[in-house]
Design a protein around this motif. Structure first.
Motif, PDB file in Angstrom:
ATOM      1  N   GLY A  60       0.804  -1.224   0.000  1.00 43.91           N
ATOM      2  CA  GLY A  60       0.000   0.000   0.000  1.00 43.91           C
ATOM      3  C   GLY A  60       0.835   1.271   0.000  1.00 43.91           C
ATOM      4  N   LEU A  61       2.155   1.131   0.216  1.00 42.47           N
ATOM      5  CA  LEU A  61       3.033   2.309   0.217  1.00 42.47           C
ATOM      6  C   LEU A  61       3.247   2.846  -1.202  1.00 42.47           C
ATOM      7  CD1 LEU A  61       5.727   1.048   2.760  1.00 42.47           C
ATOM      8  CD2 LEU A  61       4.030   2.833   3.176  1.00 42.47           C
ATOM      9  N   ALA A  62       2.907   2.033  -2.216  1.00 46.87           N
ATOM     10  CA  ALA A  62       3.185   2.392  -3.614  1.00 46.87           C
ATOM     11  C   ALA A  62       2.680   3.785  -3.971  1.00 46.87           C
ATOM     12  CB  ALA A  62       2.582   1.359  -4.553  1.00 46.87           C
ATOM     13  N   ASN A  63       1.491   4.141  -3.528  1.00 43.35           N
ATOM     14  CA  ASN A  63       0.950   5.443  -3.947  1.00 43.35           C
ATOM     15  C   ASN A  63       1.541   6.628  -3.181  1.00 43.35           C
ATOM     16  OD1 ASN A  63      -0.527   5.176  -1.572  1.00 43.35           O
ATOM     17  ND2 ASN A  63      -2.247   4.230  -2.669  1.00 43.35           N
ATOM     18  N   LEU A  64       2.496   6.361  -2.287  1.00 46.54           N
ATOM     19  CA  LEU A  64       3.206   7.476  -1.630  1.00 46.54           C
ATOM     20  C   LEU A  64       4.447   7.883  -2.426  1.00 46.54           C
ATOM     21  CD1 LEU A  64       2.997   6.497   2.141  1.00 46.54           C
ATOM     22  CD2 LEU A  64       1.709   8.264   0.945  1.00 46.54           C
ATOM     23  N   TYR A  65       4.862   7.025  -3.373  1.00 43.37           N
ATOM     24  CA  TYR A  65       6.054   7.306  -4.191  1.00 43.37           C
ATOM     25  C   TYR A  65       5.648   7.626  -5.628  1.00 43.37           C
ATOM     26  CZ  TYR A  65       8.588   5.094  -0.305  1.00 43.37           C
ATOM     27  OH  TYR A  65       9.100   4.781   0.927  1.00 43.37           O
ATOM     28  N   GLN A  82       7.556   1.605  -8.245  1.00 44.29           N
ATOM     29  CA  GLN A  82       7.415   0.157  -8.406  1.00 44.29           C
ATOM     30  C   GLN A  82       8.616  -0.596  -7.824  1.00 44.29           C
ATOM     31  OE1 GLN A  82       6.393  -0.689 -12.488  1.00 44.29           O
ATOM     32  NE2 GLN A  82       6.044  -2.866 -12.058  1.00 44.29           N
ATOM     33  N   ASN A  83       9.830  -0.128  -8.160  1.00 45.01           N
ATOM     34  CA  ASN A  83      11.046  -0.777  -7.654  1.00 45.01           C
ATOM     35  C   ASN A  83      11.162  -0.633  -6.138  1.00 45.01           C
ATOM     36  OD1 ASN A  83      11.794  -1.434 -10.273  1.00 45.01           O
ATOM     37  ND2 ASN A  83      12.901   0.498 -10.554  1.00 45.01           N
ATOM     38  N   ILE A  84      10.769   0.534  -5.630  1.00 47.20           N
ATOM     39  CA  ILE A  84      10.865   0.788  -4.191  1.00 47.20           C
ATOM     40  C   ILE A  84       9.949  -0.180  -3.434  1.00 47.20           C
ATOM     41  CG2 ILE A  84      10.264   2.454  -2.379  1.00 47.20           C
ATOM     42  CD1 ILE A  84      11.355   4.657  -4.335  1.00 47.20           C
ATOM     43  N   VAL A  85       8.707  -0.315  -3.905  1.00 44.06           N
ATOM     44  CA  VAL A  85       7.773  -1.201  -3.211  1.00 44.06           C
ATOM     45  C   VAL A  85       8.191  -2.663  -3.371  1.00 44.06           C
ATOM     46  CG1 VAL A  85       5.376  -1.981  -3.118  1.00 44.06           C
ATOM     47  CG2 VAL A  85       5.895   0.444  -3.179  1.00 44.06           C
ATOM     48  N   LYS A  87      11.223  -3.679  -3.440  1.00 43.33           N
ATOM     49  CA  LYS A  87      12.272  -3.839  -2.426  1.00 43.33           C
ATOM     50  C   LYS A  87      11.656  -4.008  -1.030  1.00 43.33           C
ATOM     51  CE  LYS A  87      16.249  -3.636  -0.301  1.00 43.33           C
ATOM     52  NZ  LYS A  87      17.218  -4.734  -0.433  1.00 43.33           N
ATOM     53  N   LEU A  88      10.731  -3.110  -0.694  1.00 39.15           N
ATOM     54  CA  LEU A  88      10.160  -3.116   0.662  1.00 39.15           C
ATOM     55  C   LEU A  88       9.362  -4.392   0.941  1.00 39.15           C
ATOM     56  CD1 LEU A  88       9.056   0.634   1.034  1.00 39.15           C
ATOM     57  CD2 LEU A  88      11.141  -0.462   1.874  1.00 39.15           C
ATOM     58  N   THR A  89       8.642  -4.877  -0.085  1.00 37.92           N
ATOM     59  CA  THR A  89       7.837  -6.083   0.140  1.00 37.92           C
ATOM     60  C   THR A  89       8.691  -7.353   0.127  1.00 37.92           C
ATOM     61  OG1 THR A  89       7.295  -6.087  -2.228  1.00 37.92           O
ATOM     62  CG2 THR A  89       5.647  -5.156  -0.748  1.00 37.92           C
ATOM     63  N   SER A  90       9.931  -7.247  -0.382  1.00 38.51           N
ATOM     64  CA  SER A  90      10.780  -8.444  -0.436  1.00 38.51           C
ATOM     65  C   SER A  90      11.780  -8.499   0.716  1.00 38.51           C
ATOM     66  CB  SER A  90      11.537  -8.497  -1.767  1.00 38.51           C
ATOM     67  OG  SER A  90      12.519  -7.476  -1.797  1.00 38.51           O
ATOM     68  N   LEU A  91      11.666  -7.581   1.672  1.00 44.26           N
ATOM     69  CA  LEU A  91      12.573  -7.618   2.826  1.00 44.26           C
ATOM     70  C   LEU A  91      12.374  -8.943   3.572  1.00 44.26           C
ATOM     71  CD1 LEU A  91      12.251  -3.934   4.110  1.00 44.26           C
ATOM     72  CD2 LEU A  91      14.212  -4.987   2.982  1.00 44.26           C
ATOM     73  N   PRO A  92      13.441  -9.482   4.149  1.00 42.37           N
ATOM     74  CA  PRO A  92      13.384 -10.846   4.674  1.00 42.37           C
ATOM     75  C   PRO A  92      12.678 -10.965   6.027  1.00 42.37           C
ATOM     76  CG  PRO A  92      15.560  -9.952   5.000  1.00 42.37           C
ATOM     77  CD  PRO A  92      14.771  -8.902   4.279  1.00 42.37           C
ATOM     78  N   PHE A  93      11.534 -10.301   6.157  1.00 40.62           N
ATOM     79  CA  PHE A  93      10.695 -10.508   7.345  1.00 40.62           C
ATOM     80  C   PHE A  93       9.264 -10.203   6.932  1.00 40.62           C
ATOM     81  CE2 PHE A  93      12.625  -6.261   7.549  1.00 40.62           C
ATOM     82  CZ  PHE A  93      11.497  -5.451   7.571  1.00 40.62           C
ATOM     83  N   GLN A  94       8.313 -10.898   7.533  1.00 42.29           N
ATOM     84  CA  GLN A  94       6.917 -10.693   7.169  1.00 42.29           C
ATOM     85  C   GLN A  94       6.259  -9.656   8.073  1.00 42.29           C
ATOM     86  OE1 GLN A  94       5.397 -11.679   4.362  1.00 42.29           O
ATOM     87  NE2 GLN A  94       7.481 -12.335   3.899  1.00 42.29           N
ATOM     88  N   GLN A  95       6.246  -9.939   9.355  1.00 44.25           N
ATOM     89  CA  GLN A  95       5.571  -9.023  10.276  1.00 44.25           C
ATOM     90  C   GLN A  95       6.578  -8.150  11.003  1.00 44.25           C
ATOM     91  OE1 GLN A  95       2.911 -11.805  12.429  1.00 44.25           O
ATOM     92  NE2 GLN A  95       1.372 -10.221  12.005  1.00 44.25           N
ATOM     93  N   CYS A  96       6.224  -6.878  11.136  1.00 43.20           N
ATOM     94  CA  CYS A  96       7.092  -5.971  11.871  1.00 43.20           C
ATOM     95  C   CYS A  96       6.254  -4.846  12.462  1.00 43.20           C
ATOM     96  CB  CYS A  96       8.177  -5.401  10.955  1.00 43.20           C
ATOM     97  SG  CYS A  96       7.517  -4.344   9.655  1.00 43.20           S
ATOM     98  N   GLN A  97       6.843  -4.161  13.423  1.00 41.75           N
ATOM     99  CA  GLN A  97       6.146  -3.031  14.023  1.00 41.75           C
ATOM    100  C   GLN A  97       7.143  -1.893  14.283  1.00 41.75           C
ATOM    101  OE1 GLN A  97       3.631  -4.141  17.275  1.00 41.75           O
ATOM    102  NE2 GLN A  97       2.413  -2.278  17.105  1.00 41.75           N
ATOM    103  N   HIS A  98       6.848  -0.725  13.713  1.00 42.18           N
ATOM    104  CA  HIS A  98       7.681   0.449  13.937  1.00 42.18           C
ATOM    105  C   HIS A  98       7.165   1.211  15.146  1.00 42.18           C
ATOM    106  CE1 HIS A  98       8.629  -0.296   9.658  1.00 42.18           C
ATOM    107  NE2 HIS A  98       9.730   0.402   9.849  1.00 42.18           N
ATOM    108  N   GLN A  99       8.092   1.567  16.028  1.00 38.24           N
ATOM    109  CA  GLN A  99       7.736   2.454  17.136  1.00 38.24           C
ATOM    110  C   GLN A  99       8.514   3.755  16.924  1.00 38.24           C
ATOM    111  OE1 GLN A  99       9.487   1.587  20.866  1.00 38.24           O
ATOM    112  NE2 GLN A  99       8.593   3.452  21.760  1.00 38.24           N
ATOM    113  N   ILE A 100       7.788   4.849  16.785  1.00 34.07           N
ATOM    114  CA  ILE A 100       8.416   6.134  16.482  1.00 34.07           C
ATOM    115  C   ILE A 100       8.878   6.805  17.777  1.00 34.07           C
ATOM    116  CG2 ILE A 100       8.037   8.407  15.464  1.00 34.07           C
ATOM    117  CD1 ILE A 100       5.641   6.836  13.956  1.00 34.07           C
TER     118      ILE A 100
END
Lengths: 159, 159
Positions: A60-65, A82-85, A87-100
């Motif tokens: 869903g990040l695609a429309n931010l770039y 397209q290339n950015i997303v 890359k981001l979707t192929s990162l070697p982890f499925q679930q993650c959580q960002h804490q700002i």
């Protein structure tokens, strides 16, 4: 219906009408506020949106770039939404959580652009310790009144 | 002075003159190279210059900023070259040394601007452990063919 009831009804009608008018005025005010939101609040809103999308639906990040957008991810340069997303979707982890932890914002000095600098923690599913990261975004306004990410640099802060 | 000595002197003169010409050509080449340096090398050169100036003579950073420049230092916003250098020179440590770990660079997409993202270690005199930091710069070209810092965000990465 006697005159007293009629007056009471009229009064009630005017009272309710006034409340509705006030509500509409408030809504109008809120919309106006959004359009003239201060840069820090805008940066915070973008950052919240970006990371909650990253953590729930990375594609869903695609429309931010856009096509000219650049991401430098741990030193690797990638260009185009397209290339950015990809890359981001192929990162070697499925679930993650960002804490700002911190969000700093400055006008970039041109075309209403905005620089946003973020530091925080990235918790990967199944990992004991969160990873520290820093990330910067250069946001450029779109003709539609929104922003897109023109520049994105991500780095883990190794301890 | 006989004719042979005269010829020898003439030869020596032409030889030395040729060496000088070659040196000048090399200098010209170097200058040209600087002007057409690739962005990553330029970013690296800026970062080296910035931190070596910071570590040896903080007041000397003044001419890297302009009146419109902004620094956000650990969340505190400061505007203008004079105020920025006043902040940097009044930091509560005298001697320090920056060690650069990563430098990422992207064109900012406007007016030949450049975004530079740095991570590294900051060693304060008398302290046992170095502090980790991240910093970003938005560099804008000057009419004189140099760059100034339009945006600067500094954050320590607390462990």
């Amino acid at each position: 219906m006697n005159q007293a009831t009629l007056l009471l009804l009229l009064f009630l009608f005017l009272f309710l009408f006034r409340i509705k008018e006030e509500e509409e005025e408030e809504e109008e005010e809120e919309k106006k506020e959004e359009r003239t939101m201060d840069p820090d609040a805008l940066a915070k809103a973008f950052v919240d949106h970006y990371y909650s999308t990253f953590d729930s639906n990375r594609a869903g990040l695609a429309n931010l770039y856009q096509d000219a957008s650049m991401l430098t991810f741990e030193g690797q340069k990638i260009q185009g939404a397209q290339n950015i997303v990809a890359k981001l979707t192929s990162l070697p982890f499925q679930q993650c959580q960002h804490q700002i932890v911190t969000v700093d914002c400055q006008p970039s000095g041109v075309n209403g652009g905005m620089l946003v600098f973020v530091s925080g923690n990235l918790q990967l599913a199944g990992e004991h310790h969160a990873l520290k990261f820093s990330q910067m975004f250069h946001l450029i306004p779109t003709p539609q009144g929104s922003y897109y990410v023109n520049n994105d640099v991500f780095r883990l802060n190794y301890a």
